[in-house]
Design an enzyme around this catalytic site. Sequence first.
Site, PDB file in Angstrom:
ATOM      1  CG  ASP A 196      10.398  -5.766   9.213  1.00 42.53           C
ATOM      2  OD1 ASP A 196       9.729  -6.649   8.620  1.00 42.53           O
ATOM      3  OD2 ASP A 196      10.502  -4.610   8.793  1.00 42.53           O
ATOM      4  CD  GLU A 282       2.173  -5.905  -0.572  1.00 41.33           C
ATOM      5  OE1 GLU A 282       2.253  -5.196  -1.604  1.00 41.33           O
ATOM      6  OE2 GLU A 282       2.820  -5.679   0.458  1.00 41.33           O
TER       7      GLU A 282
END
Length: 336
Positions: A196, A282
């Site tokens: 996205d 992350e």
Amino acid sequence: MTNTFSNYKLLEMLNKKRTILYLGIIFIIIIWLVNIKKRDAAQYQALNEALKQTRHQLKIQTDSYNVLKERFESICDKWKPNEPIVYAITPTYKRPVQRAELTRLSNTFRLVNNFHWIVVEDAESKSTLVANLLLKSHLNYTHLSIATPAEWKRQLKEPKWKKPRGVKQRNIALEWLRTERARKEHDGIVYFADDDNTYSVDLFDEIRVVKGVGVWPVGLVGGLLVEKPLTDINGKVIGWNSAWRPERPFPVDMAGFAINLNVLRKHPNAAFSWTVSRGFQESAILSQVVTLEQLEPLADNCTKVYVWHTRTEEPVLKAEEKLKNRGLRSDMNIEV
Ligand code: UGA
Ligand code: MN
């Protein structure tokens, strides 16, 4: 005189024979014509059908050949033998906007040199929708699928942020890279490209120069217009400007870094995990492979934004729901 007579007789005999021969031929032709007329209509129909089928098959084969040809020509056009490959890993899942998102991405990726797209569906098996899209993408790609276990799948009405997304999908892609691109000669950089986000073509020139782990600013994320690494005058990363959970070891979005394949090969167990806190995916992988000091700041010393953490609004499909209740749908025989 006798001679002339016998010649005449011989001629007459020959003429007779010829006449018989002609009559015979005419007779055979008549029989043949009558037979054609009598030919079984069903058999003729079957022959006609077989011909149509063959034509149809040939058309399908020609179409697939043309699609393949276009794809390979496009890959060759974008092939630079001396540059490393950028492997973009995209987890994706079925929803009304999926094809639109992947189309947007593929159109950008088409402009990138030495690009390999690893698309991993969050599903038990690969869908024809994604397979068709990839076939026509003009891209070099690998299509995989693995479903998120039920306990980690977002429940209906559960907030999106409650559970991490793309964990299994990114891990299976890393596994694929470690086995299929195991040799040192396989030069490449791995980037996690969610379906996205919005990517500038310029981003990929930055990714391509990553030797270890590269970082850069990301637009529209973590409650800021831009979230970025902070650098000192020597061009070293010394911290971050992040506002959301700034205590994270690496307060950076998935779109803000890339890892060289060599680093991933050196750390064969580096992966994403379910056990880390929300928003720590992350940090989870980066902590396993790099330290702050080793980070390579890119995008003009982190002064440029080449990627945005955009989110696509969920479409309102009230009329479609009404149709569904009547056993109908607007996308009958058409991929949307
Ligand atoms: C943020 C980060 O940008 C993501 O990289 C990170 O995975 C996510 O948070 C997280 O914390 O897990 P966000 O925009 O909230 O991302 O997440 P999505 O864009 O909804 O999902 C990330 C990727 O996973 C997308 O490519 C999406 O298609 C995929 N996904 C999402 C699935 O494969 N399955 C799902 O059920 C949901
Ligand atoms: Mn997203």
